[in-house]
Motif scaffolding. Structure first.
Motif, PDB file in Angstrom:
ATOM      1  N   TYR A   1      28.572  -2.280  42.972  1.00  0.00           N
ATOM      2  CA  TYR A   1      27.483  -1.488  43.540  1.00  0.00           C
ATOM      3  C   TYR A   1      26.326  -2.396  43.907  1.00  0.00           C
ATOM      4  CZ  TYR A   1      23.491   1.677  43.780  1.00  0.00           C
ATOM      5  OH  TYR A   1      22.354   2.340  44.181  1.00  0.00           O
ATOM      6  N   GLY A   2      26.030  -3.334  43.042  1.00  0.00           N
ATOM      7  CA  GLY A   2      24.968  -4.288  43.313  1.00  0.00           C
ATOM      8  C   GLY A   2      25.275  -5.614  42.662  1.00  0.00           C
ATOM      9  N   VAL A   3      24.664  -6.661  43.165  1.00  0.00           N
ATOM     10  CA  VAL A   3      24.786  -7.993  42.573  1.00  0.00           C
ATOM     11  C   VAL A   3      23.429  -8.665  42.672  1.00  0.00           C
ATOM     12  CG1 VAL A   3      25.636  -8.934  44.763  1.00  0.00           C
ATOM     13  CG2 VAL A   3      26.002 -10.208  42.653  1.00  0.00           C
ATOM     14  N   GLY A   4      23.022  -9.299  41.593  1.00  0.00           N
ATOM     15  CA  GLY A   4      21.717  -9.944  41.578  1.00  0.00           C
ATOM     16  C   GLY A   4      21.839 -11.422  41.288  1.00  0.00           C
ATOM     17  N   VAL A   5      21.042 -12.216  41.985  1.00  0.00           N
ATOM     18  CA  VAL A   5      20.971 -13.654  41.726  1.00  0.00           C
ATOM     19  C   VAL A   5      19.523 -13.983  41.423  1.00  0.00           C
ATOM     20  CG1 VAL A   5      21.374 -15.980  42.598  1.00  0.00           C
ATOM     21  CG2 VAL A   5      22.881 -14.097  43.306  1.00  0.00           C
ATOM     22  N   ASN A   6      19.286 -14.573  40.276  1.00  0.00           N
ATOM     23  CA  ASN A   6      17.924 -14.920  39.876  1.00  0.00           C
ATOM     24  C   ASN A   6      17.817 -16.416  39.661  1.00  0.00           C
ATOM     25  OD1 ASN A   6      16.070 -15.326  37.103  1.00  0.00           O
ATOM     26  ND2 ASN A   6      15.133 -14.100  38.717  1.00  0.00           N
ATOM     27  N   GLY A   7      16.899 -17.046  40.371  1.00  0.00           N
ATOM     28  CA  GLY A   7      16.595 -18.448  40.141  1.00  0.00           C
ATOM     29  C   GLY A   7      15.245 -18.560  39.477  1.00  0.00           C
TER      30      GLY A   7
ATOM     31  N   ASP B   1      14.049 -20.922  44.960  1.00  0.00           N
ATOM     32  CA  ASP B   1      13.880 -19.552  45.442  1.00  0.00           C
ATOM     33  C   ASP B   1      14.802 -19.280  46.635  1.00  0.00           C
ATOM     34  OD1 ASP B   1      11.907 -19.109  43.551  1.00  0.00           O
ATOM     35  OD2 ASP B   1      10.253 -19.520  44.929  1.00  0.00           O
ATOM     36  N   ALA B   2      14.845 -20.228  47.554  1.00  0.00           N
ATOM     37  CA  ALA B   2      15.667 -20.055  48.751  1.00  0.00           C
ATOM     38  C   ALA B   2      17.138 -19.980  48.393  1.00  0.00           C
ATOM     39  CB  ALA B   2      15.415 -21.201  49.729  1.00  0.00           C
ATOM     40  N   LEU B   3      17.576 -20.853  47.510  1.00  0.00           N
ATOM     41  CA  LEU B   3      18.986 -20.887  47.131  1.00  0.00           C
ATOM     42  C   LEU B   3      19.403 -19.574  46.470  1.00  0.00           C
ATOM     43  CD1 LEU B   3      21.506 -22.675  47.109  1.00  0.00           C
ATOM     44  CD2 LEU B   3      20.775 -23.569  44.887  1.00  0.00           C
ATOM     45  N   ALA B   4      18.533 -19.036  45.614  1.00  0.00           N
ATOM     46  CA  ALA B   4      18.854 -17.764  44.962  1.00  0.00           C
ATOM     47  C   ALA B   4      18.966 -16.642  45.987  1.00  0.00           C
ATOM     48  CB  ALA B   4      17.778 -17.425  43.922  1.00  0.00           C
ATOM     49  N   GLU B   5      18.064 -16.608  46.949  1.00  0.00           N
ATOM     50  CA  GLU B   5      18.064 -15.522  47.926  1.00  0.00           C
ATOM     51  C   GLU B   5      19.264 -15.593  48.861  1.00  0.00           C
ATOM     52  OE1 GLU B   5      16.748 -12.078  49.923  1.00  0.00           O
ATOM     53  OE2 GLU B   5      16.323 -12.931  47.947  1.00  0.00           O
ATOM     54  N   VAL B   6      19.576 -16.796  49.377  1.00  0.00           N
ATOM     55  CA  VAL B   6      20.698 -16.886  50.318  1.00  0.00           C
ATOM     56  C   VAL B   6      22.020 -16.614  49.608  1.00  0.00           C
ATOM     57  CG1 VAL B   6      19.492 -18.423  51.902  1.00  0.00           C
ATOM     58  CG2 VAL B   6      20.905 -19.418  50.076  1.00  0.00           C
TER      59      VAL B   6
END
Length: 953
Positions: free
Chosen positions: A824-830, A802-807
Motif C-alpha cells: 500500500y505504501g513504502v517509505g524511505v527515510n534518510g 535527502d535527495a537519495l532518500a527521495e529518489v
C-alpha cells in the motif's frame, strides 16, 4: 485512504496507549472584557449569517462551488472535490468499491492516462500522499489537491484534474486489476485486534444499521472478485454533479477561478433519472446495549460509555448560543477527568468525556477510559461518578469562569489571526458545510457574538445539559479486553448494575486553586553584554552577562504567536547507569509536581485564559525547555520558564500515581504484546546494539526511579543557564522583548560551567544482520531495511542524503506499488546526526503479504543496485528538486520552521545563513552525484528486520 468517521467514533476502535512524555503546561490567552448580552429572544431566532468572504454558487447541472481568496500561504491554493457518496451507498456486490473508486481516480483519467497524474504533480512540486491525497468514509469521498498558483498553466491544469476525477476516470481493466493488490494491502494493514473487535461491537453500538455493515475498506472477497461493471456502476450512479461540491481557497483571482469552475464543471452532463441519494439512519433503542469483546492481541482493557441522541443542527443564533453551552460543559468535564489522572492513585490509565458529533444522524456523549490492570469496575465507576457529580452538585462558579476565559481566548486567537489563517483551515469548513450544512460563520462575527453572549450564559443552564446528554435510552457500553482477562470481566448484568447505582456516595467537587505569585522572588535583570546582527536571515544574537545566548528572529507570519526554545549540552549521558532511570524521568517527575508554590492542578487553573505553553525536558545529549506564547502572555511564559529553572517542586503522591500507571501499562503490554510492539522492540534493540539504554522499558525499571535523585538531577541540569542558547521566533519587536529577556533570562543562575555530553558509544551495529520476528495471527508482514555508517557532516552531504532518500522512495512506490501491486505504501527515510558522532542512517519500510517478503526485498535491493550502477532517473531528480523548492517557499514563511531550523543550526554549530544557499546545493544533485551517494551510503552495513505471522504447528 479510507476513514471510518471524522469524529470521536475513531476512538472506539483505536488501541489506547500511554507514553512516557514530558507534561506540558498549556493555557490560552485572556480575553478582553466580555460585554453582557443584550440580545432578545427574537434576535436569537435569526439565522446564523454565512461568511460574506465566501462566494458560493451552483451550476445548472447541480454542482455547488465555494471560492475564497486567501493569501496564506502566498502563491498557494487548496482545492477539494467532494462527492456525497461513500461506502453506505454500496450494494452487497460493491462493498469496498467507493474506496476503490477513490484509488482509481489516481490511476487513469481522460487527460492523465495511467499514473501520469501523480507524476505530473510530483514534477510540479506536489508530493503524493503528503499533499495530493483523498479519503473515503461512510457518507462521502473527498479529493484533496494543494497546488501553486504562481504558475498559471499548472493552476489551470489543477482544475482539469478535479474535473477528470469528477467524470473522466477511464477505469481501465488492467489498471483495476493492478490496483486490487494495492487496496488489498491497505485492507491487510488494517487487520488486527482493533478490526476483529470492531466487527463484533459495531452492530451493537450502531444498532444493526446500514453503517454497521458498510465499513469503507470493504470486504476482501469483493475486492478480489468484483467486475469492472460493478465499479463503473457505482461511479456512474453516484459521481454526478448534483452530489458534488468544488472548493477553492487560496491566493488567486476569484473571478478567474469561478470562470474555470464554470467552464470545466459546467460541461459535466446533468444526471437524467438520478437514483435517489438515500439518507441512512441509526435506529433508536430504549435499552442499554452492553457488548464485551476480547482478543488475544488486545493489550489493554478499554471501557466506553456512549449516550446517543439526535444530531443537533445549528441554524439559528440560538443554536449558536447552545453550542457555546456545550463547549463550556465539555471544557469543565474534561478538566475534571484530567484531574483524576493526576492523583496519587488514579482510577484509570487515561480517559476523557465529551459531547460531539457521532455518525449518521446522531450526536453522542462519550466517555472512554483505559482500565488500570483488569479493574473494569473502578474505571467505569469513576467515569459514571464524575457525570453523576455534575448531575447532583453541578459545576462551580469558578470552573465556569475559567471555562469562559478559555473559550473566548480561543476565539480571540482565531480573530487575531484572521488575516493569517491558512487556506486549508478555511477549505475544510466549506467541505463540512457542503456535507453536513455546518455553519460557515466569519471569524469576526463569531468572536463578537461570543463576547456579547457568553456573560449571559448562566451556570444553571450549563449544569442542566447533563440531563440532556445522559439518559438510559440509546445507551451503549463497550468493553474491550485481552483474552487472558476473559474470566475476570464483568457480566452484562453487573455492568448494568454499576450504571444504575452510580454516584450514590459521591461528594461535591472541590475546586482546588491558589492565589499567590508564581515567582517567590523576582529575578534581578542583567543587561545585554554583546550583540551581533545577521541581516541576511533577519536574525539578531544577544549575549547576556550571565553567558546566556539569545537568538531572535522577529516575524509577521502570525499575529498572535511567539515560539521559543533553549538548549544546553549535557543530558542523561552524564549520569552512570545506576542513575539512568532517575535521570530519564527527571524532567517528567519534577514537572508533575508543578512549580514553586503551585501543584500541577493549581498551575493549570492559574494559567487558564492565557495562551502559553512551557515544557522542560532532559534528553540524552542535552537538556532544554521549549514553549510558545501569544505576545501579551510572553511575560507570563518567561516567568513560568524561570520558575521551572529555579523552583522545581516535588509532589511524591502524584509521581507515585504516574509511575503506578506507567508500570501497569507496561505490564499490560508485556502480558499481551501486539505484533507491532514486539517488532518495534526488536528494531530498537538491534539498532541500539543491545545497549542497556536502547532496550525497551520494562516495569521493574520504574522501581529504580528515585524521586529525590530525580529532583537532584533536574536541579543539576538547570542549575547553570550560562551555556544555554535560546531561540525566539514570532511576532515581537526587539526593543519590546529586550527588558523581558534581560530580566527572566539574564536573571537565571549561571556559574560559567561549560559542559558537553558524554559519548556513550551507542551505534547501529556494523556488518550484516538479519532478524525475523514471528508474532501475530494475521497474514501480514512488516519489513525494515537499514543502512548506516559514518559520514562527513556538511550541508552538501546532507542534501545528497535527502535527495537519495527521495529518489529511492519515488522509484520504490513506482516498482513495489504501481508495478508489483504488492504494497500500500513504502517509505524511505534518510537521517543524519552530528552528535555524538557524525552518522547517517537510511531506512526502507513497508508492509506486505508474508509470501511477498522475499520478492519485495529483492526488488528493493535491485533498485538500490540500479542507483549504484546508473544513478537516479533525471525525472526523479527533477521531482525531488521541485518538491524541495516548493516546500521551502512555504517553510520560509512559517514560525515553526524557523524555530526548528535556527535551534538546529546553533545546536550543531552551523551557519544560520545556510538556508540561503539551498538552491546552489540542489544544483549539485545530479545523476552522477546520486550514483556516488548510493555507492557511498548503501554499503556493507546492512540490517534486515522482518515481522512474520506466528508459525502454525
Amino acid at each position: 485512504m479510507y476513514t471510518l468517521v471524522r469524529t470521536t467514533l475513531a476512538a472506539l476502535w483505536l488501541t489506547t496507549t500511554l507514553v512516557v512524555a514530558q507534561p506540558t503546561t498549556k493555557a490560552r490567552k485572556a480575553p478582553t472584557k466580555a460585554v453582557a448580552s443584550t440580545r432578545s429572544p427574537a434576535d436569537l431566532k435569526r439565522p446564523i449569517p454565512f461568511d460574506p468572504n465566501v462566494k458560493v454558487g451552483k451550476l445548472p447541472n447541480g454542482l455547488t462551488y465555494y471560492i475564497r481568496k486567501n493569501e496564506e500561504p502566498k502563491n498557494r491554493a487548496e482545492l477539494r472535490l467532494v462527492v456525497k457518496a461513500g461506502s453506505v451507498l454500496e450494494e452487497n456486490n460493491q462493498q469496498g468499491l467507493a474506496h476503490f473508486m477513490e484509488h482509481m481516480a489516481f490511476n487513469g483519467t481522460k487527460n492523465f492516462p495511467k499514473n501520469e497524474l501523480v507524476s505530473f504533480l510530483q514534477s510540479s512540486g506536489v508530493r503524493f500522499g503528503a499533499d495530493l491525497n483523498a479519503y473515503t468514509s461512510f457518507d462521502e469521498t473527498v479529493y484533496q489537491l494543494p497546488v501553486p498558483t504562481d504558475n498559471p498553466e499548472l493552476f489551470e491544469r489543477a482544475f482539469q484534474i478535479l474535473e477528470d476525477w469528477a467524470h473522466n476516470a477511464t477505469l481501465d481493466p488492467a489498471e483495476i486489476d493492478k490496483e486490487r493488490g494495492v487496496v488489498l494491502e491497505e485492507w491487510r494493514s488494517g487487520r488486527g485486534a482493533a478490526q476483529r473487535m470492531r466487527e463484533k461491537y459495531f452492530p451493537y453500538i450502531l444498532n444493526n444499521s446500514r453503517y454497521a455493515d458498510r465499513l469503507p475498506i470493504g470486504k476482501e472477497e469483493v475486492l478480489r472478485t468484483f467486475k469492472k461493471e460493478d465499479l463503473e456502476s457505482f461511479y456512474q450512479t453516484w459521481y454526478r454533479p448534483d452530489l458534488m461540491g468544488v472548493m477553492a481557497v487560496g491566493d488567486f483571482d476569484i473571478a478567474k477561478v469561478e470562470s474555470q469552475i464554470r467552464e470545466k464543471f459546467g460541461r459535466i452532463p446533468k444526471a437524467t433519472n438520478p437514483k435517489p441519494r438515500q439518507t441512512f439512519t441509526i435506529p433508536a433503542h430504549p435499552d442499554t446495549k452492553v457488548v464485551i469483546v476480547t482478543d488475544e492481541e488486545q493489550p489493554n482493557t478499554v471501557v466506553q460509555l456512549i449516550y446517543k441522541r439526535p444530531e443537533i443542527k445549528e441554524t439559528t443564533l440560538n443554536d449558536l448560543r447552545e453550542s457555546i453551552k456545550r463547549s463550556l460543559f465539555n471544557i469543565m468535564l474534561g478538566n475534571r477527568i484530567q484531574e483524576l489522572t493526576q492523583r496519587a492513585d488514579p482510577p484509570f490509565l487515561g480517559g476523557y468525556s465529551n459531547y460531539s458529533s457521532f455518525i449518521g444522524n446522531l450526536d453522542a456523549f462519550t466517555s472512554i477510559a483505559v482500565a488500570k490492570g483488569d479493574n473494569v469496575e473502578r474505571a467505569i465507576q469513576s467515569l459514571l461518578d464524575e457525570t453523576a457529580r455534575v448531575r447532583k452538585f453541578g459545576y462551580t462558579p469558578t470552573e465556569l469562569e475559567r471555562a469562559k476565559r478559555d473559550l473566548v481566548s480561543g476565539a480571540e486567537q482565531a480573530y487575531n489571526e484572521r488575516n493569517k489563517t491558512r487556506s486549508a483551515a478555511y477549505v475544510n469548513q466549506y467541505v463540512q458545510h457542503f456535507l453536513k450544512n455546518d455553519p460557515v460563520t466569519g471569524v469576526d462575527f463569531y468572536y463578537n457574538f461570543l463576547k456579547s453572549t457568553i456573560d449571559g450564559v448562566k451556570l444553571d443552564e450549563v449544569n442542566q445539559l447533563v440531563n440532556q446528554f445522559i439518559a438510559p435510552e440509546n445507551r451503549a457500553v463497550v468493553i474491550m479486553a485481552p483474552d487472558k482477562n476473559k474470566n475476570k470481566l464483568p457480566t452484562v448484568d453487573q455492568v448494568l448494575g454499576w450504571i444504575n447505582n452510580a454516584g450514590q456516595n459521591i461528594t461535591a467537587y472541590v475546586d482546588q486553586t491558589l492565589d499567590s505569585p508564581l515567582l517567590r522572588v523576582q529575578p534581578t535583570a542583567k543587561p545585554i553584554a554583546g550583540e551581533k546582527k545577521i541581516p541576511e536571515v533577519g536574525v539578531t544574537e544577544w549575549r547576556l552577562q550571565n553567558g546566556v545566548r539569545v537568538v531572535l528572529k522577529p516575524t509577521t507570519f502570525k499575529n498572535d504567536q511567539i515560539l521559543f526554545t533553549g538548549t544546553s549540552f549535557g543530558g542523561t549521558s552524564l549520569y552512570d547507569q545506576k542513575d539512568f532511570e532517575s535521570a530519564r524521568f527527571a524532567s517528567t517527575v519534577t514537572t508533575l509536581g508543578g512549580t514553586g508554590d503551585y501543584n500541577q492542578i493549581q498551575l493549570g487553573k492559574y494559567l487558564s485564559g492565557k495562551s502559553l505553553s512551557v515544557n522542560p525536558y532532559i534528553g540524552e545529549l542535552q537538556e532544554g525547555i521549549s514553549g510558545s506564547a501569544a505576545p501579551k502572555d510572553l511575560e507570563t511564559a518567561l516567568q513560568l520558564m524561570y520558575s521551572y529553572f529555579t523552583q522545581p517542586r516535588k509532589d511524591a503522591e502524584v509521581v507515585q500515581g504516574f509511575l503506578s500507571n506507567q508500570k501497569s501499562f507496561l505490564e499490560n503490554q508485556i502480558a499481551t504484546p501486539t505484533p507491532a510492539k514486539v517488532f518495534q522492540d526488536t528494531v530498537q534493540t538491534v539498532l541500539g546494539g543491545g545497549h542497556p539504554r536502547r532496550l525497551p522499558l520494562r516495569p521493574e525499571q520504574l522501581d529504580r526511579v528515585n524521586l529525590d535523585r530525580s529532583i537532584d538531577i533536574y536541579r543539576e541540569r538547570f542549575a547553570d543557564a550560562g551555556d544555554f542558547t535560546f531561540v525566539f521566533v514570532g511576532n515581537f519587536k526587539e526593543l519590546d522583548i529586550k527588558p523581558l529577556i534581560e530580566k527572566y533570562l539574564g536573571g537565571l543562575p549561571a556559574s560559567n560551567r561549560q559542559e558537553r555530553y558524554r559519548d556513550l558509544g551507542i551505534r547501529i551495529p556494523a556488518g550484516q544482520i538479519s532478524k525475523t520476528v514471528y508474532k501475530g495471527v494475521d497474514p501480514k508482514s512488516t519489513v525494515r531495511l537499514v543502512f548506516s555508517g559514518d559520514f562527513n557532516w556538511t550541508p552538501e552531504t546532507t542534501t545528497q542524503i535527502d535527495a537519495l532518500a527521495e529518489v529511492l522512495e519515488i522509484k520504490l512506490i513506482e516498482k513495489l506499488r504501481e508495478e508489483e501491486s504488492s504494497v500500500y505504501g513504502v517509505g524511505v527515510n534518510g537521517s543524519y546526526a552530528k552528535y555524538p558522532a557524525e552518522r547517517y542512517t537510511f531506512q526502507v519500510a513497508f508492509g506486505c503479504a508474508p509470501e511477498n517478503v522475499e520478492k519485495l526485498i529483492s526488488k528493493t535491493l535491485e533498485e538500490i543496485n540500479n542507483l549504484k550502477q546508473r544513478g537516479a532517473d533525471p525525472k526523479d531528480i527533477d521531482k525531488f528538486k521541485a518538491e524541495t523548492q516548493r516546500e521551502t517557499e512555504v517553510q520560509l514563511k512559517d514560525n515553526n520552521f524557523w524555530l526548528s531550523y535556527l535551534s538546529s543550526q546553533y545546536y550543531n554549530g552551523d551557519d544560520p545563513k545556510e538556508i540561503l544557499s539551498e538552491e546552489e546545493r540542489l544544483k549539485q544533485v545530479t545523476v552522477e552525484s546520486t550514483k556516488a551517494a548510493a555507492n557511498r551510503y548503501f554499503g556493507k552495513n546492512f540490517i534486515r528486520l522482518v515481522l512474520m505471522p506466528e508459525k502454525k504447528e
